[in-house]
Design a protein around this motif. Structure first.
Motif: not given
Ligand SMILES: Nc1ncnc2c1ncn2[C@@H]1O[C@H](COP(=O)(O)OP(=O)(O)OP(=O)(O)O)[C@@H](O)[C@H]1O
Ligand SMILES: [Mg+2]
Lengths: 363, 303
Positions: B21-32, B34-39
């Motif tokens: 739960l604590l790292i969830l915000p970071v994961v969401v942030y990276y997904f939205l 960082w990962l999304r634009p890369v993909l």
């Protein structure tokens, strides 16, 4: 091996810090000399000037008959053990010890032999392949010792090498360092602010205060014949007891008197005060030189404040007006707080100090 | 016991979930972000203008006459600018670390270029390097060149331009490399260095055998950061000489993306270049890290 001579050495930092002042010292061949003094008195600075890590402001330094005052450290042939060991973390123990030997371009077999010999003396032969990070503090200290022995230096410098070890290891390393010194026979300057370390290791002790040498002498000298109140107070646990007393000349005899004390001096001691013109002195007496006696033999009587048993003996604290003196007494019988304690002195051990100059009168 | 155990199990589950739960915000942030634009870029690079699948973009990139020069120029810039910057920065850091009188003022002055944005640096050097710019005036006033011998900095051979770009870039980034190295130097305990002198080392020996090895991890950080950003140099080039005169990889991305929107697959070509540059950057970084021993055990790294 060689002698070390420091002649009128002064070190000044910036405009107004004088760390070492007009320092004169001669260390004999194979001597184990200890620089002792309170924190900030200039011990490290004095040693760093010998190593060449600090330039002298004025004065000269000789190793043997070489004037090394202006030589860089690598040309002085000294080795040093630093307070934080300063072993090189990126080299194995072997490479740490071999570093200086490799720089001398010695043949490989000779380097190997010297490294193993030095490692053997410090008992770390089995650690040669390790990196310092894989060693305990005590083992790193041994690496620093081996590295310093291996180069066969003229002068061996140690700056509080034991102060980072735990109390027990410190005492056993003391013995080992001393034994290594006996075997290697190197002229050694050892810095410490721990007086018991100094007493147990030194051939001679140099006591420093505020950058100046206060007294130089054997452990016995500085302990029994302290030259000033500072030395008498600094050396020994518990330290010397001090009492301010009046000097009364009555007929042939001399009495030392204060509100608790009336002591007729024996002639051998009294003669030291014959030429003394002031009417007060500071009397210094070591805790083990006060004897518990019966009431009618007593020179000094007071009540016990507290007694600290030490196993082999007890330390009895006694309140005298606003000061506390300590006496070392046999372990039994236990002296209870509040009981009256009657004391006399081993007169031949008494020290008399001039209250104005704080220097000893009876030398 | 039966009553306690479901509650306990729930508590256990809860305490296991807490870290996630604590790292969830970071994961969401990276997904939205960082990962999304890369993909998306990756997918775009395989798309036709109409949206179908194709390798055509990559073929276009590889057959672009500017591709090989861009690759070559980038490689040259990386090799020379990283070495030049590293050596100069190490020298400056060692100098400032000696704490001579006025060293903090010197440090302050040396850091000024770092504070300037790249555009300002480009503009500054551009005004300096034109035929009537301040560079020639300076040389003239210093009596190094005659009035009739103006140096035409921005014309002439490609090599001259490359050298110029490397120097201008170095001018700007040496301070930041120096700061990293200086921080590393200040972390080395003084006694460790002094031991080197006592045990027979002169300045260069101690530098080579003790200071630089102990600085290892710091050097690695500094070089990897510079390596990556040297591959990405483009703005200064475009500001000094414009597009396509001195092609480099990232400049190509910008070129296709911004300068030729008329071409209907320019966007896809830019995506293709982007993917290729990303691959090159990661490969270079990995190769460097492997060569410098960052992946070895501690012991190997130390050797
Ligand atoms: N580089 C320096 N610059 C200015 N003052 C210094 C410097 N090095 C030491 N001093 C000062 O010189 C005096 C002596 O310092 P030194 O380190 O020699 O003391 P020390 O006897 O070794 O003390 P300690 O037992 O705490 O190690 C101190 O007052 C210290 O503040
Ligand atoms: Mg010290």
């Amino acid at each position: 091996m060689a002698t070390l001579k420091m002649q009128n050495v002064t070190k000044q930092f910036g405009r107004n810090v004088i760390a070492v002042r007009d320092f004169n010292l001669e260390v004999k061949e194979q001597e184990f000399l200890v620089l002792l003094g309170p924190s900030g008195c200039g011990k490290t600075t004095a040693m760093r000037m010998v190593a060449g890590l600090e330039e002298v402001t004025t004065g000269k330094i000789f190793i043997g008959d070489r004037d090394v005052t202006d030589l860089p450290p690598r040309k002085r042939n000294v080795s040093m053990i630093f307070q934080n060991y300063a072993v090189w973390p990126h080299m194995t123990v072997y490479d740490n010890i071999a570093f200086a030997l490799k720089l001398k371009n010695l043949p490989a077999e000779e380097i190997d032999r010297k490294v193993k010999e030095a490692a053997g003396l410090a008992k770390i032969e089995m650690l040669l392949d390790r990196l310092p990070a894989q060693l305990s503090g005590g083992q790193q200290q041994r690496v620093a010792v081996s590295r310093a022995i291996a180069v066969n230096p003229d002068i061996f410098l140690m700056d509080e090498p034991l102060s980072n070890l735990d109390a027990k290891l410190r005492v056993s390393m003391r013995t080992e360092l001393k034994a290594i010194h006996e075997k290697a026979g190197s002229t050694t300057v050892f810095v410490t602010h721990d007086q018991s370390e100094a007493m147990s290791m030194a051939d001679r002790i140099v006591i420093m205060k505020d950058g100046e040498v206060i007294q130089v002498g054997s452990p016995d000298d500085v302990y029994h014949r302290s030259r000033s109140i500072f030395v008498a107070d600094f050396i020994g646990t518990p330290p010397t007891n001090f009492m301010e007393v009046d000097v009364r000349k009555e007929g042939e005899g001399i009495h030392l008197v204060n509100s608790h004390l009336n002591l007729l001096l024996e002639p051998a001691l009294a003669k030291h005060l014959n030429t003394y013109s002031k009417d007060k002195i500071i009397l210094g007496v070591r805790p083990e030189n006060m004897l518990l006696v019966s009431e009618d033999e007593a020179a000094l009587s007071a009540s016990c404040l507290v007694s600290e048993p030490q196993g082999s003996h007890q330390v009895v604290a006694i309140q005298l007006d606003d000061s506390i003196i300590k006496v070392i007494a046999p372990a039994s019988p236990t002296i209870l707080p509040g009981t009256a304690v009657h004391m006399s002195f081993k007169q031949e051990t008494l020290r008399f100090f001039d209250p104005d100059t704080t220097l000893a009168i009876n030398d | 016991m039966t009553a306690a155990s479901p509650a306990k199990r729930f508590r256990d589950l809860g305490s296991k979930a807490v870290p996630y739960l604590l790292i969830l915000p970071v994961v969401v942030y990276y997904f939205l972000f960082w990962l999304r634009p890369v993909l998306k870029t990756l997918i775009d690079s395989f798309r036709t203008a109409a949206g179908g699948f194709t390798f055509q973009n990559y073929i276009m990139v590889f057959t672009d006459p500017n591709f090989m020069p861009a690759l070559r120029n980038t490689a040259i810039i990386v090799v020379f600018s990283v070495s030049l910057e590293f050596i100069a920065a190490l020298f400056l850091a060692l100098l400032i670390n000696r704490k001579f009188f006025g060293s903090s003022l010197f440090l302050f002055v040396a850091m000024i270029p770092m504070a300037l944005p790249a555009v300002a640096v480009g503009a500054m050097w551009l005004t300096g390097l034109t035929a009537h710019g301040w560079m020639n005036s300076l040389l003239y006033y210093l009596n190094i060149i005659a009035e009739s011998h103006k140096i035409y900095w921005l014309t002439g051979s490609e090599w001259k331009l490359l050298a110029l770009i490397i120097v201008v870039d170095a001018w700007q980034v040496i301070p930041s490399v120096m700061i990293i190295l200086l921080a590393g130097l200040q972390n080395i305990p003084e006694e460790t260095i002094e031991a080197g002198y006592v045990f027979g080392g002169d300045y260069l020996t101690v530098l080579r055998k003790i200071t630089v090895p102990l600085l290892g991890p710091t050097i690695q950080t500094a070089v990897i950061l510079r390596l990556i950003s040297a591959i990405q140099i483009w703005l200064i080039i475009v500001l000094l000489v414009g597009f396509s005169r001195m092609p480099v990889l990232v400049e190509r991305i910008v070129y296709y993306h911004e300068e030729v929107p008329g071409l209907d697959i320019s966007f896809q070509m830019a995506s293709g270049y982007t993917i290729i540059v990303s691959l090159i950057v990661s490969t270079a970084a990995l190769l460097y890290l492997r060569a410098s021993g960052a992946f070895g055990s501690k012991k190997e790294a130390a050797r």
